[in-house]
Design an enzyme around this catalytic site. Structure first.
Site, PDB file in Angstrom:
ATOM      1  N   TYR A 147      -5.723   9.225   1.962  1.00 46.14           N
ATOM      2  CA  TYR A 147      -5.794   9.796   3.311  1.00 46.14           C
ATOM      3  C   TYR A 147      -4.534  10.612   3.596  1.00 46.14           C
ATOM      4  O   TYR A 147      -3.509  10.439   2.927  1.00 46.14           O
ATOM      5  CB  TYR A 147      -6.010   8.706   4.370  1.00 46.14           C
ATOM      6  CG  TYR A 147      -4.880   7.721   4.530  1.00 46.14           C
ATOM      7  CD1 TYR A 147      -3.765   8.041   5.297  1.00 46.14           C
ATOM      8  CD2 TYR A 147      -4.931   6.462   3.945  1.00 46.14           C
ATOM      9  CE1 TYR A 147      -2.723   7.135   5.461  1.00 46.14           C
ATOM     10  CE2 TYR A 147      -3.890   5.548   4.103  1.00 46.14           C
ATOM     11  CZ  TYR A 147      -2.795   5.895   4.863  1.00 46.14           C
ATOM     12  OH  TYR A 147      -1.757   5.010   5.023  1.00 46.14           O
ATOM     13  N   HIS A 188       0.874  -1.172   0.000  1.00 41.36           N
ATOM     14  CA  HIS A 188       0.000   0.000   0.000  1.00 41.36           C
ATOM     15  C   HIS A 188       0.909   1.219   0.000  1.00 41.36           C
ATOM     16  O   HIS A 188       1.890   1.264   0.735  1.00 41.36           O
ATOM     17  CB  HIS A 188      -0.897  -0.099   1.240  1.00 41.36           C
ATOM     18  CG  HIS A 188      -1.340   1.193   1.841  1.00 41.36           C
ATOM     19  ND1 HIS A 188      -2.089   2.099   1.147  1.00 41.36           N
ATOM     20  CD2 HIS A 188      -1.168   1.699   3.088  1.00 41.36           C
ATOM     21  CE1 HIS A 188      -2.347   3.129   1.952  1.00 41.36           C
ATOM     22  NE2 HIS A 188      -1.804   2.909   3.126  1.00 41.36           N
ATOM     23  N   ASP A 234     -27.897 -20.323  18.359  1.00 42.34           N
ATOM     24  CA  ASP A 234     -29.174 -21.029  18.527  1.00 42.34           C
ATOM     25  C   ASP A 234     -29.262 -22.126  17.478  1.00 42.34           C
ATOM     26  O   ASP A 234     -28.826 -21.957  16.345  1.00 42.34           O
ATOM     27  CB  ASP A 234     -30.385 -20.087  18.501  1.00 42.34           C
ATOM     28  CG  ASP A 234     -30.618 -19.411  17.165  1.00 42.34           C
ATOM     29  OD1 ASP A 234     -29.674 -19.326  16.350  1.00 42.34           O
ATOM     30  OD2 ASP A 234     -31.751 -18.941  16.934  1.00 42.34           O
TER      31      ASP A 234
HETATM   32  P1  FAD Z   1       3.811  -6.210  12.691  1.00 44.61           P
HETATM   33  O1  FAD Z   1       4.071  -4.857  13.176  1.00 44.61           O
HETATM   34  O2  FAD Z   1       4.185  -6.538  11.291  1.00 44.61           O
HETATM   35  O3  FAD Z   1       4.481  -7.201  13.677  1.00 44.61           O
HETATM   36  C1  FAD Z   1       4.632  -8.578  13.386  1.00 44.61           C
HETATM   37  C2  FAD Z   1       5.974  -8.974  13.877  1.00 44.61           C
HETATM   38  O4  FAD Z   1       6.124 -10.388  13.755  1.00 44.61           O
HETATM   39  C3  FAD Z   1       7.098  -8.347  13.094  1.00 44.61           C
HETATM   40  O5  FAD Z   1       7.822  -7.535  13.935  1.00 44.61           O
HETATM   41  C4  FAD Z   1       7.873  -9.536  12.554  1.00 44.61           C
HETATM   42  O6  FAD Z   1       9.239  -9.295  12.548  1.00 44.61           O
HETATM   43  C5  FAD Z   1       7.479 -10.627  13.522  1.00 44.61           C
HETATM   44  N1  FAD Z   1       7.631 -11.957  12.956  1.00 44.61           N
HETATM   45  C6  FAD Z   1       7.100 -12.419  11.812  1.00 44.61           C
HETATM   46  N2  FAD Z   1       7.479 -13.681  11.595  1.00 44.61           N
HETATM   47  C7  FAD Z   1       8.270 -14.045  12.637  1.00 44.61           C
HETATM   48  C8  FAD Z   1       8.969 -15.220  12.993  1.00 44.61           C
HETATM   49  N3  FAD Z   1       8.934 -16.300  12.223  1.00 44.61           N
HETATM   50  N4  FAD Z   1       9.678 -15.221  14.133  1.00 44.61           N
HETATM   51  C9  FAD Z   1       9.715 -14.129  14.920  1.00 44.61           C
HETATM   52  N5  FAD Z   1       9.083 -12.977  14.638  1.00 44.61           N
HETATM   53  C10 FAD Z   1       8.377 -12.940  13.505  1.00 44.61           C
HETATM   54  N6  FAD Z   1      -2.981   0.908  10.481  1.00 44.61           N
HETATM   55  C11 FAD Z   1      -3.699   1.844  11.109  1.00 44.61           C
HETATM   56  O7  FAD Z   1      -4.417   1.537  12.035  1.00 44.61           O
HETATM   57  N7  FAD Z   1      -3.681   3.146  10.704  1.00 44.61           N
HETATM   58  C12 FAD Z   1      -2.917   3.544   9.679  1.00 44.61           C
HETATM   59  O8  FAD Z   1      -2.894   4.710   9.331  1.00 44.61           O
HETATM   60  C13 FAD Z   1      -2.144   2.584   8.989  1.00 44.61           C
HETATM   61  N8  FAD Z   1      -1.413   2.938   7.928  1.00 44.61           N
HETATM   62  C14 FAD Z   1      -0.607   2.028   7.336  1.00 44.61           C
HETATM   63  C15 FAD Z   1       0.206   2.455   6.318  1.00 44.61           C
HETATM   64  C16 FAD Z   1       1.089   1.572   5.730  1.00 44.61           C
HETATM   65  C17 FAD Z   1       1.983   2.051   4.613  1.00 44.61           C
HETATM   66  C18 FAD Z   1       1.111   0.210   6.156  1.00 44.61           C
HETATM   67  C19 FAD Z   1       2.058  -0.767   5.555  1.00 44.61           C
HETATM   68  C20 FAD Z   1       0.261  -0.215   7.160  1.00 44.61           C
HETATM   69  C21 FAD Z   1      -0.609   0.683   7.759  1.00 44.61           C
HETATM   70  N9  FAD Z   1      -1.461   0.303   8.785  1.00 44.61           N
HETATM   71  C22 FAD Z   1      -2.201   1.246   9.435  1.00 44.61           C
HETATM   72  C23 FAD Z   1      -1.567  -1.097   9.184  1.00 44.61           C
HETATM   73  C24 FAD Z   1      -0.747  -1.388  10.413  1.00 44.61           C
HETATM   74  O9  FAD Z   1       0.529  -0.867  10.246  1.00 44.61           O
HETATM   75  C25 FAD Z   1      -0.659  -2.864  10.668  1.00 44.61           C
HETATM   76  O10 FAD Z   1      -1.908  -3.460  10.525  1.00 44.61           O
HETATM   77  C26 FAD Z   1      -0.139  -3.146  12.066  1.00 44.61           C
HETATM   78  O11 FAD Z   1       1.034  -2.445  12.313  1.00 44.61           O
HETATM   79  C27 FAD Z   1       0.099  -4.611  12.263  1.00 44.61           C
HETATM   80  O12 FAD Z   1       0.668  -4.824  13.513  1.00 44.61           O
HETATM   81  P2  FAD Z   1       1.172  -6.265  13.931  1.00 44.61           P
HETATM   82  O13 FAD Z   1       1.723  -6.168  15.280  1.00 44.61           O
HETATM   83  O14 FAD Z   1       0.093  -7.234  13.678  1.00 44.61           O
HETATM   84  O15 FAD Z   1       2.262  -6.622  12.826  1.00 44.61           O
HETATM   85  N1  THG Z   2     -33.790 -24.476  10.551  1.00 44.23           N
HETATM   86  C1  THG Z   2     -33.027 -25.405  11.116  1.00 44.23           C
HETATM   87  N2  THG Z   2     -32.014 -25.088  11.925  1.00 44.23           N
HETATM   88  C2  THG Z   2     -31.721 -23.786  12.159  1.00 44.23           C
HETATM   89  C3  THG Z   2     -32.498 -22.774  11.601  1.00 44.23           C
HETATM   90  C4  THG Z   2     -33.562 -23.144  10.764  1.00 44.23           C
HETATM   91  N3  THG Z   2     -30.670 -23.477  12.956  1.00 44.23           N
HETATM   92  C5  THG Z   2     -30.192 -22.129  12.990  1.00 44.23           C
HETATM   93  C6  THG Z   2     -31.331 -21.145  12.984  1.00 44.23           C
HETATM   94  N4  THG Z   2     -32.215 -21.454  11.884  1.00 44.23           N
HETATM   95  C7  THG Z   2     -32.070 -21.281  14.277  1.00 44.23           C
HETATM   96  N5  THG Z   2     -33.136 -20.327  14.397  1.00 44.23           N
HETATM   97  C8  THG Z   2     -34.435 -20.654  14.609  1.00 44.23           C
HETATM   98  C9  THG Z   2     -35.263 -19.699  15.149  1.00 44.23           C
HETATM   99  C10 THG Z   2     -36.579 -20.019  15.467  1.00 44.23           C
HETATM  100  C11 THG Z   2     -37.056 -21.301  15.204  1.00 44.23           C
HETATM  101  C12 THG Z   2     -36.254 -22.228  14.620  1.00 44.23           C
HETATM  102  C13 THG Z   2     -34.930 -21.921  14.321  1.00 44.23           C
HETATM  103  C14 THG Z   2     -38.428 -21.672  15.645  1.00 44.23           C
HETATM  104  N6  THG Z   2     -38.835 -21.218  16.833  1.00 44.23           N
HETATM  105  C15 THG Z   2     -40.091 -21.601  17.433  1.00 44.23           C
HETATM  106  C16 THG Z   2     -40.633 -20.419  18.211  1.00 44.23           C
HETATM  107  O1  THG Z   2     -39.835 -19.611  18.684  1.00 44.23           O
HETATM  108  O2  THG Z   2     -41.828 -20.322  18.310  1.00 44.23           O
HETATM  109  C17 THG Z   2     -39.779 -22.773  18.315  1.00 44.23           C
HETATM  110  C18 THG Z   2     -40.424 -22.820  19.628  1.00 44.23           C
HETATM  111  C19 THG Z   2     -40.136 -24.103  20.327  1.00 44.23           C
HETATM  112  O3  THG Z   2     -39.106 -24.191  21.007  1.00 44.23           O
HETATM  113  O4  THG Z   2     -40.936 -25.034  20.188  1.00 44.23           O
HETATM  114  O5  THG Z   2     -39.112 -22.397  14.966  1.00 44.23           O
HETATM  115  O6  THG Z   2     -34.274 -22.308  10.183  1.00 44.23           O
HETATM  116  N7  THG Z   2     -33.267 -26.698  10.875  1.00 44.23           N
END
Ligand code: FAD
Ligand code: THG
Length: 837
Positions: A272, A227, A565
């Site tokens: 930005y 980037h 659920d």
């Molecule tokens: P890193 O800082 O990369 O740390 C990971 C570490 O793991 C490194 O130090 C590496 O050396 C270590 N490592 C990897 N492999 C190993 C290994 N095998 N053994 C030991 N150590 C290892 N984010 C924002 O929120 N705002 C911004 O404005 C922004 N701007 C950005 C601009 C740029 C140009 C870039 C590149 C990034 C930007 N980001 C921004 C993103 C942000 O920088 C990163 O998402 C963030 O720094 C990641 O942090 P991290 O700790 O996960 O990774």
């Molecule tokens: N079908 C099946 N599984 C599911 C869903 C589905 N799992 C995930 C999600 N959807 C679960 N959500 C619901 C929500 C409501 C009901 C069923 C699944 C439902 N409720 C009745 C009631 O609230 O009146 C049951 C009452 C009772 O306990 O008897 O029917 O869509 N297979």
């Protein structure tokens, strides 16, 4: 004795985690980094640190808000320049009406989460950020608590604090292997041949995460992308404003600040900006995605200190920035007298859905990851990981962040590479909540897919499944639809990915019969001698019922939060089919399996399919095709049986998420198309239609059925969510969350998932909107739809408990406030007369 934790990576995530763990008394923490300390060469080493807190995700906003709060408090006060966060505020400008509207939408997200934000006009934008040409902008979103994180300095401060509590940070130690025994981590192996013992390993390796995952056979679905970030030469208007010679009493931290103007986003150009003293830094997402192969990166640490090569900094490709420089000079005319001084293409992580990756390996206990995390979210993510490790649960809902949220196909390199690049391209786009991927598509299709296409299905995508949203073929029926089913016209935004045909499908479901493709619903098989006891221990309902029983039940976490659920069908003494919400349910069940091999869990979604046949004429459709008894007595509500339909072996379950008579009819994949054809043909004289997700969602909201993830999550207990009826401790022994829910007084909850109807009878909202009570933000919409049966838009929202039925609230929709009223629920068929007959 607390567990021995090894953190891989001393970037902003690893340092925050060491701090969060040691704060909680876990002091046996070792942080290893392949790079030198403190500037390791990872993404953090050069991060410009802009923190814009508000996104579409409530959890991500909460992460960011905590980062701001924590970094503000990290100033140790010992030096004038010890500060780690410069709260200059954030300004996102609009140069198109679509963007301005989108900023209003974002302002609603912000205020519903306690982040103050205001949409301001062009003049105010220019007052807040005098470099802006007010003629270029239509307005902006101002968020006063946003600002600049001093990421590299924060790493030092966090490391120092963690070290003071016992943590050890070691640089230039490359991790090359993970030692394991009996499916658990025991330590990490380094390039020097050392093994550092560990009970828990947390990989905070940033964009190296995929490589670290491979060491334990774990697919970490992220893609490193470059980037562009550039710095200008001196900008006249900034001279003397910042830096050591700008001694202003108003300086937020000591005397030395690098910036006073709000951080700035020009998203219509994918750009930005921030100040660096009297220069400007410019980041661009406008260029082609530039995927990076880890093996081609420069090695850490070559060269002199100061100009040492950093693997995360690649050479600037000027040609990719030319147009962005012009656009910058247009927006900020003062730049016309400056140049680009230098730039680099910096590397960081992107993921298939843009969320971070948090969680434990499904196969190797004790191997955790916290990756694809921005500086913005780093403290919040680290807090949640520390809570998961120390307390066993995070206060915040992590379902959108869990590394195990993806189905297998979504973790393949091909899928990750394509979707992550697409996320880079779309990072600043105005995205509709229903907006589908354009590619890759067609990965998972049900056996009914060809038939659905013949019927003109409009498909949306979810977890690589193609799901019909409505069927154009039903448009021909609109002429016969009684006028009361017709919905008022929609505004342009809520009309996107919507069709008036949905009304026809809802009408036919309530008055005739419809076929819904339920194939993408995650289905799990739980089997074995221990299966019943296993499910009893994980759910709130009674599982030890007769064969053929189906139970709607909840999985809770230890604190009583709703983990999922489920519908659990007992198909045999030792055989259960579980209707689940996502891959996370499979992951959770697997982790909970007893060691004695008395239970097996497998995902049977792929090999099977399901049609929901629902509507008052459902029995007229199905019974003549079968020798089994589909009468009310023959197969009662919430019972399942094996049957044959036109000779096809099926499992029929009598339940209906749309609130109508009928069955979910399951069969294995090879019979699917025949089953569809048989039902569709037999249904013709009855007026059967194929119906899609849009009608499904509308009908389920009329019936008050919750959708996990949207309406409730681990942040909510069953009573708040209106699901207390599914908690049945008196019917059973111990289960996860029992102790917690037994302490809750169902009548004393302070918030409730509340049913609202929109007063004007026509304004449809889409979800995530702020809800105001007495003009003040009081909650947010979870799910919403137009209710065709009732002739009113419906919205469910989290709101303070105690609002009486009839109370008026306002839903903020872009720059409008839409009046809505608290309604008694369910809105449709509270007597269950449609289903139980
Ligand atoms: P890193 O800082 O990369 O740390 C990971 C570490 O793991 C490194 O130090 C590496 O050396 C270590 N490592 C990897 N492999 C190993 C290994 N095998 N053994 C030991 N150590 C290892 N984010 C924002 O929120 N705002 C911004 O404005 C922004 N701007 C950005 C601009 C740029 C140009 C870039 C590149 C990034 C930007 N980001 C921004 C993103 C942000 O920088 C990163 O998402 C963030 O720094 C990641 O942090 P991290 O700790 O996960 O990774
Ligand atoms: N079908 C099946 N599984 C599911 C869903 C589905 N799992 C995930 C999600 N959807 C679960 N959500 C619901 C929500 C409501 C009901 C069923 C699944 C439902 N409720 C009745 C009631 O609230 O009146 C049951 C009452 C009772 O306990 O008897 O029917 O869509 N297979």
């Amino acid at each position: 004795m607390t567990p021995r934790v090894v953190i891989i990576g001393a970037g902003i995530v690893g340092a925050n985690l060491a701090d969060e763990l040691t704060t909680r008394g876990w002091t046996d923490v070792t942080v290893l980094d392949q790079g030198p300390l403190p500037l390791t060469g990872g993404s953090t080493s050069h991060a410009p640190g802009l923190v814009f807190q508000t996104t579409g995700s409530k959890t991500m906003t909460a992460f960011a808000t905590y980062t701001v709060e924590k970094l503000l408090g990290l100033d140790d006060g010992t030096t004038a320049d010890g500060w780690c966060f410069n709260q200059v505020g954030g300004l996102e400008v609009a140069t198109t009406p679509e963007r301005l509207a989108d900023l209003h939408r974002k302002q609603g997200w912000a205020i519903s989460r306690g982040v103050p934000a205001a949409v301001v006009d062009a003049a105010e934008c220019a007052r807040l950020h005098p470099l802006l040409d007010p003629d270029q902008v239509l307005g902006g979103l101002h968020t006063p608590t946003d600002g600049l994180a001093k990421a590299a300095r924060a790493v030092v401060a966090l490391a120092r604090r963690a070290e003071s509590r016992g943590a050890v940070f070691r640089g230039s130690v490359r991790v090359t292997g993970i030692a394991q025994s009996g499916g658990r981590v025991t330590g990490v192996e380094t390039a020097d041949g050392e093994t550092v013992p560990a009970d828990i390993v947390v990989s905070c390796a940033g964009f190296w995460g995929r490589e670290l995952g491979k060491l334990v056979g774990m697919r970490v679905p992220l893609l490193p992308l470059a980037h562009q970030y550039a710095r200008t030469t001196q900008v006249e208007q900034l001279v003397g404003r910042n830096g050591a010679d700008a001694r202003s009493a108003g300086a937020p931290h000591g005397e030395f600040v690098e910036a006073r103007l709000p951080i700035l986003r020009h998203q219509d150009a994918d750009l930005y900006y921030r100040e660096h003293n009297d220069c400007l830094g410019i980041g661009s997402y406008a260029h082609r995605p530039m995927p990076v192969s880890i093996s081609e990166l420069p090695e850490v640490g070559d060269g002199e200190v100061g100009e040492r090569t950093q693997p995360s900094m690649l050479p600037f490709t000027e040609e990719d920035f030319a147009r962005q420089w012009e656009q910058s000079q247009q927006l900020l005319p003062g730049l016309q007298r400056s140049k680009i001084e230098h730039g680099f293409n910096g590397v960081f992580s992107f993921t298939p859905d843009g969320g971070p990756l948090i969680g434990e390996s499904p196969d190797v206990a004790g191997f955790w990851v916290a990756e694809a995390v921005w500086v913005t979210h780093s403290s919040g993510v680290a807090r949640s990981v520390a809570q998961l490790l120390v307390d066993g649960r995070s206060e915040l809902d992590l379902h959108g962040c869990d590394v195990n949220r993806f189905d297998e196909v979504e973790t393949t390199d091909a899928y990750v590479d394509e979707t992550s690049q697409q996320n880079f391209v779309e990072i600043y786009d105005v995205l509709h909540p229903l907006q589908p991927k354009l590619s890759p598509r067609g990965i998972r299709t049900s056996p009914f897919h060809d038939r659905q296409r013949e019927l003109g299905a409009f498909f949306l995508e979810s977890h690589a499944w193609e799901r019909p949203h409505w069927y154009e073929a039903n448009a021909a029926l609109a002429k016969d639809m009684p006028p009361q089913w017709r919905a008022p016209s929609r505004d342009a935004w809520s009309a996107m990915f919507h069709s008036p045909v949905v009304a026809v499908e809802a009408w036919k479901t309530r008055t005739a019969v419809a076929m819904y493709d339920m194939t993408p619903l995650t289905r799990l098989e739980v089997s074995g001698p221990g299966a019943c006891a296993f499910l009893e221990g994980l759910t709130t309902g009674k599982m030890d019922k007769s064969v053929g029983a189906v139970t709607y039940t909840l999985m809770l976490d230890e604190a009583g939060g709703v983990r999922s659920d489920l519908t659990v069908a007992r198909l045999g003494e030792q055989l259960f089919q579980v209707g689940a919400n996502s891959h996370l349910d499979l992951d959770h069940l697997r982790r909970a399996l007893p060691d004695d091999h008395s239970v097996a869990v497998r995902d049977i979604t792929g090999g099977t399919c399901c049609i929901g046949v629902w509507g008052p004429l459902a029995r007229d459709l199905v019974q003549p095709l079968s020798g089994e008894d589909f009468s009310h007595e023959g197969l009662k509500y919430f019972r399942a049986m094996s049957a044959h339909i036109a000779g096809i072996p099926v499992t029929a379950m009598r339940l209906s998420y749309v609130g109508e008579l009928g069955w979910e009819i399951y069969t294995s994949a090879e019979y699917g198309r025949k089953l569809w054809d048989v039902l569709y043909e037999a249904g013709r004289p009855l007026g059967v239609v194929a119906a899609g997700r849009a009608a499904f969602n509308s009908l389920r909201l009329e019936k008050g059925y919750r959708s996990w993830g949207a309406d409730m999550s681990t942040e909510h207990n069953p009573y708040e969510a209106g699901l207390g009826f599914a908690v049945r401790p008196h019917t059973k022994g111990d289960f996860v969350g029992r102790e917690a829910v037994e302490k809750i007084d169902p009548d004393a909850v302070t918030r409730r998932l509340t049913c609202l109807t929109v007063d004007d009878g026509r304004s449809v909202v889409l979800g995530h909107e702020a809800v105001l009570v007495d003009g003040e933000p009081a909650g947010y919409v979870t799910s919403a739809a137009y209710g065709y049966t009732l002739g009113t838009p419906i919205a469910y929202a989290w709101l303070p408990a105690g609002l009486p039925v009839g109370a008026t609230v306002e839903i903020q929709y872009f720059d409008r406030r839409i009046r809505a009223s608290v309604a008694a629920e369910p809105l449709f068929d509270p007597e269950m007369s449609r289903i139980r007959r």
